[in-house]
Design a protein around this motif. Structure first.
Motif, PDB file in Angstrom:
ATOM      1  N   ILE A 158       0.842  -1.207   0.000  1.00  0.00           N
ATOM      2  CA  ILE A 158       0.000   0.000   0.000  1.00  0.00           C
ATOM      3  C   ILE A 158       0.874   1.253   0.000  1.00  0.00           C
ATOM      4  O   ILE A 158       0.611   2.215  -0.732  1.00  0.00           O
ATOM      5  CB  ILE A 158      -0.945  -0.002   1.219  1.00  0.00           C
ATOM      6  N   LYS A 159       1.905   1.246   0.817  1.00  0.00           N
ATOM      7  CA  LYS A 159       2.791   2.411   0.904  1.00  0.00           C
ATOM      8  C   LYS A 159       3.544   2.648  -0.401  1.00  0.00           C
ATOM      9  O   LYS A 159       3.802   3.791  -0.788  1.00  0.00           O
ATOM     10  CB  LYS A 159       3.786   2.221   2.054  1.00  0.00           C
ATOM     11  N   GLU A 160       3.883   1.569  -1.089  1.00  0.00           N
ATOM     12  CA  GLU A 160       4.658   1.691  -2.326  1.00  0.00           C
ATOM     13  C   GLU A 160       3.784   1.984  -3.544  1.00  0.00           C
ATOM     14  O   GLU A 160       4.272   2.491  -4.555  1.00  0.00           O
ATOM     15  CB  GLU A 160       5.447   0.399  -2.570  1.00  0.00           C
ATOM     16  N   SER A 161       2.507   1.663  -3.443  1.00  0.00           N
ATOM     17  CA  SER A 161       1.613   1.833  -4.593  1.00  0.00           C
ATOM     18  C   SER A 161       1.302   3.306  -4.842  1.00  0.00           C
ATOM     19  O   SER A 161       1.049   4.072  -3.911  1.00  0.00           O
ATOM     20  CB  SER A 161       0.308   1.062  -4.361  1.00  0.00           C
ATOM     21  N   LYS A 162       1.319   3.690  -6.116  1.00  0.00           N
ATOM     22  CA  LYS A 162       0.985   5.056  -6.516  1.00  0.00           C
ATOM     23  C   LYS A 162      -0.425   5.144  -7.117  1.00  0.00           C
ATOM     24  O   LYS A 162      -0.934   6.231  -7.347  1.00  0.00           O
ATOM     25  CB  LYS A 162       1.996   5.564  -7.551  1.00  0.00           C
ATOM     26  N   ASN A 163      -1.003   3.987  -7.353  1.00  0.00           N
ATOM     27  CA  ASN A 163      -2.318   3.925  -7.995  1.00  0.00           C
ATOM     28  C   ASN A 163      -3.395   3.699  -6.938  1.00  0.00           C
ATOM     29  O   ASN A 163      -3.365   2.706  -6.211  1.00  0.00           O
ATOM     30  CB  ASN A 163      -2.328   2.788  -9.031  1.00  0.00           C
ATOM     31  N   PHE A 164      -4.351   4.622  -6.872  1.00  0.00           N
ATOM     32  CA  PHE A 164      -5.380   4.525  -5.830  1.00  0.00           C
ATOM     33  C   PHE A 164      -6.281   3.314  -6.039  1.00  0.00           C
ATOM     34  O   PHE A 164      -6.779   2.728  -5.069  1.00  0.00           O
ATOM     35  CB  PHE A 164      -6.217   5.803  -5.793  1.00  0.00           C
ATOM     36  N   ASP A 165      -6.513   2.925  -7.293  1.00  0.00           N
ATOM     37  CA  ASP A 165      -7.331   1.739  -7.554  1.00  0.00           C
ATOM     38  C   ASP A 165      -6.662   0.490  -6.977  1.00  0.00           C
ATOM     39  O   ASP A 165      -7.331  -0.387  -6.417  1.00  0.00           O
ATOM     40  CB  ASP A 165      -7.553   1.562  -9.059  1.00  0.00           C
ATOM     41  N   ASP A 166      -5.344   0.414  -7.118  1.00  0.00           N
ATOM     42  CA  ASP A 166      -4.612  -0.719  -6.535  1.00  0.00           C
ATOM     43  C   ASP A 166      -4.677  -0.665  -5.007  1.00  0.00           C
ATOM     44  O   ASP A 166      -4.823  -1.695  -4.339  1.00  0.00           O
ATOM     45  CB  ASP A 166      -3.153  -0.703  -6.995  1.00  0.00           C
ATOM     46  N   LYS A 167      -4.576   0.537  -4.473  1.00  0.00           N
ATOM     47  CA  LYS A 167      -4.630   0.695  -3.017  1.00  0.00           C
ATOM     48  C   LYS A 167      -5.980   0.239  -2.465  1.00  0.00           C
ATOM     49  O   LYS A 167      -6.054  -0.359  -1.387  1.00  0.00           O
ATOM     50  CB  LYS A 167      -4.389   2.155  -2.635  1.00  0.00           C
ATOM     51  N   LYS A 168      -7.045   0.523  -3.206  1.00  0.00           N
ATOM     52  CA  LYS A 168      -8.380   0.136  -2.734  1.00  0.00           C
ATOM     53  C   LYS A 168      -8.484  -1.384  -2.588  1.00  0.00           C
ATOM     54  O   LYS A 168      -9.048  -1.890  -1.612  1.00  0.00           O
ATOM     55  CB  LYS A 168      -9.444   0.664  -3.703  1.00  0.00           C
ATOM     56  N   LYS A 169      -7.939  -2.104  -3.545  1.00  0.00           N
ATOM     57  CA  LYS A 169      -7.970  -3.571  -3.475  1.00  0.00           C
ATOM     58  C   LYS A 169      -7.117  -4.073  -2.312  1.00  0.00           C
ATOM     59  O   LYS A 169      -7.496  -5.013  -1.600  1.00  0.00           O
ATOM     60  CB  LYS A 169      -7.467  -4.158  -4.794  1.00  0.00           C
ATOM     61  N   LEU A 170      -5.966  -3.447  -2.133  1.00  0.00           N
ATOM     62  CA  LEU A 170      -5.079  -3.854  -1.043  1.00  0.00           C
ATOM     63  C   LEU A 170      -5.696  -3.553   0.318  1.00  0.00           C
ATOM     64  O   LEU A 170      -5.546  -4.337   1.268  1.00  0.00           O
ATOM     65  CB  LEU A 170      -3.728  -3.137  -1.183  1.00  0.00           C
ATOM     66  N   GLU A 171      -6.397  -2.428   0.413  1.00  0.00           N
ATOM     67  CA  GLU A 171      -7.046  -2.072   1.679  1.00  0.00           C
ATOM     68  C   GLU A 171      -8.143  -3.077   2.020  1.00  0.00           C
ATOM     69  O   GLU A 171      -8.351  -3.415   3.192  1.00  0.00           O
ATOM     70  CB  GLU A 171      -7.635  -0.661   1.597  1.00  0.00           C
ATOM     71  N   ASP A 172      -8.839  -3.552   1.015  1.00  0.00           N
ATOM     72  CA  ASP A 172      -9.870  -4.567   1.240  1.00  0.00           C
ATOM     73  C   ASP A 172      -9.234  -5.852   1.771  1.00  0.00           C
ATOM     74  O   ASP A 172      -9.739  -6.483   2.709  1.00  0.00           O
ATOM     75  CB  ASP A 172     -10.617  -4.834  -0.066  1.00  0.00           C
ATOM     76  N   THR A 173      -8.106  -6.217   1.164  1.00  0.00           N
ATOM     77  CA  THR A 173      -7.376  -7.408   1.627  1.00  0.00           C
ATOM     78  C   THR A 173      -6.894  -7.220   3.061  1.00  0.00           C
ATOM     79  O   THR A 173      -6.996  -8.135   3.896  1.00  0.00           O
ATOM     80  CB  THR A 173      -6.167  -7.678   0.705  1.00  0.00           C
ATOM     81  N   LEU A 174      -6.383  -6.027   3.344  1.00  0.00           N
ATOM     82  CA  LEU A 174      -5.887  -5.739   4.691  1.00  0.00           C
ATOM     83  C   LEU A 174      -7.009  -5.835   5.719  1.00  0.00           C
ATOM     84  O   LEU A 174      -6.813  -6.379   6.819  1.00  0.00           O
ATOM     85  CB  LEU A 174      -5.266  -4.338   4.722  1.00  0.00           C
ATOM     86  N   SER A 175      -8.176  -5.326   5.372  1.00  0.00           N
ATOM     87  CA  SER A 175      -9.315  -5.373   6.293  1.00  0.00           C
ATOM     88  C   SER A 175      -9.659  -6.814   6.659  1.00  0.00           C
ATOM     89  O   SER A 175      -9.900  -7.135   7.832  1.00  0.00           O
ATOM     90  CB  SER A 175     -10.522  -4.682   5.654  1.00  0.00           C
ATOM     91  N   SER A 176      -9.655  -7.685   5.662  1.00  0.00           N
ATOM     92  CA  SER A 176      -9.967  -9.104   5.919  1.00  0.00           C
ATOM     93  C   SER A 176      -8.900  -9.760   6.788  1.00  0.00           C
ATOM     94  O   SER A 176      -9.214 -10.541   7.704  1.00  0.00           O
ATOM     95  CB  SER A 176     -10.089  -9.853   4.588  1.00  0.00           C
ATOM     96  N   LEU A 177      -7.644  -9.429   6.520  1.00  0.00           N
ATOM     97  CA  LEU A 177      -6.545 -10.015   7.301  1.00  0.00           C
ATOM     98  C   LEU A 177      -6.592  -9.567   8.759  1.00  0.00           C
ATOM     99  O   LEU A 177      -6.354 -10.368   9.678  1.00  0.00           O
ATOM    100  CB  LEU A 177      -5.200  -9.628   6.676  1.00  0.00           C
ATOM    101  N   VAL A 178      -6.901  -8.293   8.972  1.00  0.00           N
ATOM    102  CA  VAL A 178      -6.985  -7.777  10.348  1.00  0.00           C
ATOM    103  C   VAL A 178      -8.108  -8.482  11.102  1.00  0.00           C
ATOM    104  O   VAL A 178      -7.951  -8.858  12.279  1.00  0.00           O
ATOM    105  CB  VAL A 178      -7.202  -6.250  10.339  1.00  0.00           C
ATOM    106  N   GLN A 179      -9.228  -8.680  10.432  1.00  0.00           N
ATOM    107  CA  GLN A 179     -10.340  -9.375  11.082  1.00  0.00           C
ATOM    108  C   GLN A 179      -9.961 -10.819  11.423  1.00  0.00           C
ATOM    109  O   GLN A 179     -10.319 -11.335  12.493  1.00  0.00           O
ATOM    110  CB  GLN A 179     -11.572  -9.345  10.176  1.00  0.00           C
ATOM    111  N   GLN A 180      -9.235 -11.463  10.513  1.00  0.00           N
ATOM    112  CA  GLN A 180      -8.791 -12.837  10.784  1.00  0.00           C
ATOM    113  C   GLN A 180      -7.863 -12.882  11.995  1.00  0.00           C
ATOM    114  O   GLN A 180      -7.975 -13.768  12.856  1.00  0.00           O
ATOM    115  CB  GLN A 180      -8.067 -13.403   9.562  1.00  0.00           C
ATOM    116  N   LEU A 181      -6.950 -11.913  12.056  1.00  0.00           N
ATOM    117  CA  LEU A 181      -6.000 -11.881  13.173  1.00  0.00           C
ATOM    118  C   LEU A 181      -6.726 -11.621  14.492  1.00  0.00           C
ATOM    119  O   LEU A 181      -6.441 -12.272  15.511  1.00  0.00           O
ATOM    120  CB  LEU A 181      -4.947 -10.802  12.927  1.00  0.00           C
ATOM    121  N   MET A 182      -7.665 -10.693  14.479  1.00  0.00           N
ATOM    122  CA  MET A 182      -8.409 -10.379  15.700  1.00  0.00           C
ATOM    123  C   MET A 182      -9.228 -11.586  16.167  1.00  0.00           C
ATOM    124  O   MET A 182      -9.302 -11.882  17.370  1.00  0.00           O
ATOM    125  CB  MET A 182      -9.331  -9.184  15.450  1.00  0.00           C
TER     126      MET A 182
END
Length: 262
Positions: A158-182
């Motif tokens: 996410i930090k390295e990505s310059k494309n907001f569309d790519d960031k949106k997909k990564l943020e969705d993935t991150l949200s799922s991973l955080v929920q799994q960890l919690m």
């Protein structure tokens, strides 16, 4: 004439071509002679007297000719005016429409950018909480190292990505991973009773709720822009001004749509 025919024949023209060339040359010479011929007023008067036409009628004929020429010029000017005025009005209308469409598209694009900035702020808030979450997770006896590594990897992307569309997909993935960890950490009685974990759970749940709200506002702004950009005649001016044809929504998985409760 025979010399000319002979010369043309020597240049390998057929007899038929020679006759055609001579006929055309004769016509061109006659036209040139007529163009060179001119008659002044005194010659016209003398010629008229020879055929019995008085000077009075010659003068009237000249005046009528000049009058007809002036009328013809006036008609041309009127025609140009009648054509020019509607074209000028049409051009004015097009300019007004273009300015109006530009302002609407630019204004809506500014709203999209504003909502995007607000969304990115709350997403960054989640990023800020994750290092503490990982630190607590590593103290758990049943923490999943693969999930932790995946979270770290996604945040880096996410930090390295310059494309907001790519960031949106990564943020969705991150949200799922955080929920799994919690969820994994909640299954550990020691961790789930940890004060730090409870506080982080509340903060993450609150952040996810704000993300959901800002994501909805962002998508509403995107929807308004897309509807505006595809309507006529906005779609024509949009391409001229270089505005995007459409903006992608911030899509999330079904799991991410549910605000977690920890």
């Amino acid at each position: 004439m025979e010399d000319i025919k002979q010369k043309l024949s020597q240049e390998k023209y057929t007899d038929k071509e020679v006759e055609a060339i001579l006929e055309r040359a004769s016509k061109l010479q006659q036209e040139a002679d007529l163009e060179r011929q001119s008659i002044n007023r005194s010659d016209l008067k003398a010629g008229a007297e020879e055929v019995g036409i008085s000077q009075e009628f010659i003068d009237k004929a000249i005046q009528q000719l000049k009058s007809e020429q002036r009328e013809k010029t006036k008609r041309k000017k009127k025609m140009l005016i009648w054509i020019g005025i509607p074209l000028a009005i049409l051009a004015f209308i097009v300019i007004i429409m273009a300015v109006s469409v530009y302002n609407m598209l630019n204004g809506q694009m500014s709203i999209v950018e504003e909502k995007r900035a607000q969304l990115e702020n709350v997403l960054q808030r989640r990023h800020d909480l994750i290092p503490n979450l990982i630190a607590v997770a590593k103290t758990s006896a049943i923490h999943d190292e693969k999930i932790i590594e995946s979270i770290s990897s996604v945040i880096k992307e996410i930090k390295e990505s310059k494309n907001f569309d790519d960031k949106k997909k990564l943020e969705d993935t991150l949200s799922s991973l955080v929920q799994q960890l919690m969820t994994t950490m909640q299954n550990d009685p020691m961790t789930s009773s940890n004060t730090m974990f409870i506080r982080l759970g509340d903060e993450i749940a609150g952040t996810e709720n704000r993300i959901s709200v800002e994501r909805k506002r962002y998508n509403e702004a995107v929807s308004n822009y897309n509807n505006l950009a595809k309507s006529f005649p906005n779609n024509i001016f949009r391409s001229i001004f270089g505005f995007p044809k459409s903006i992608s929504y911030f899509q999330v998985s079904d799991d991410a749509k549910q605000v977690p409760k920890y």
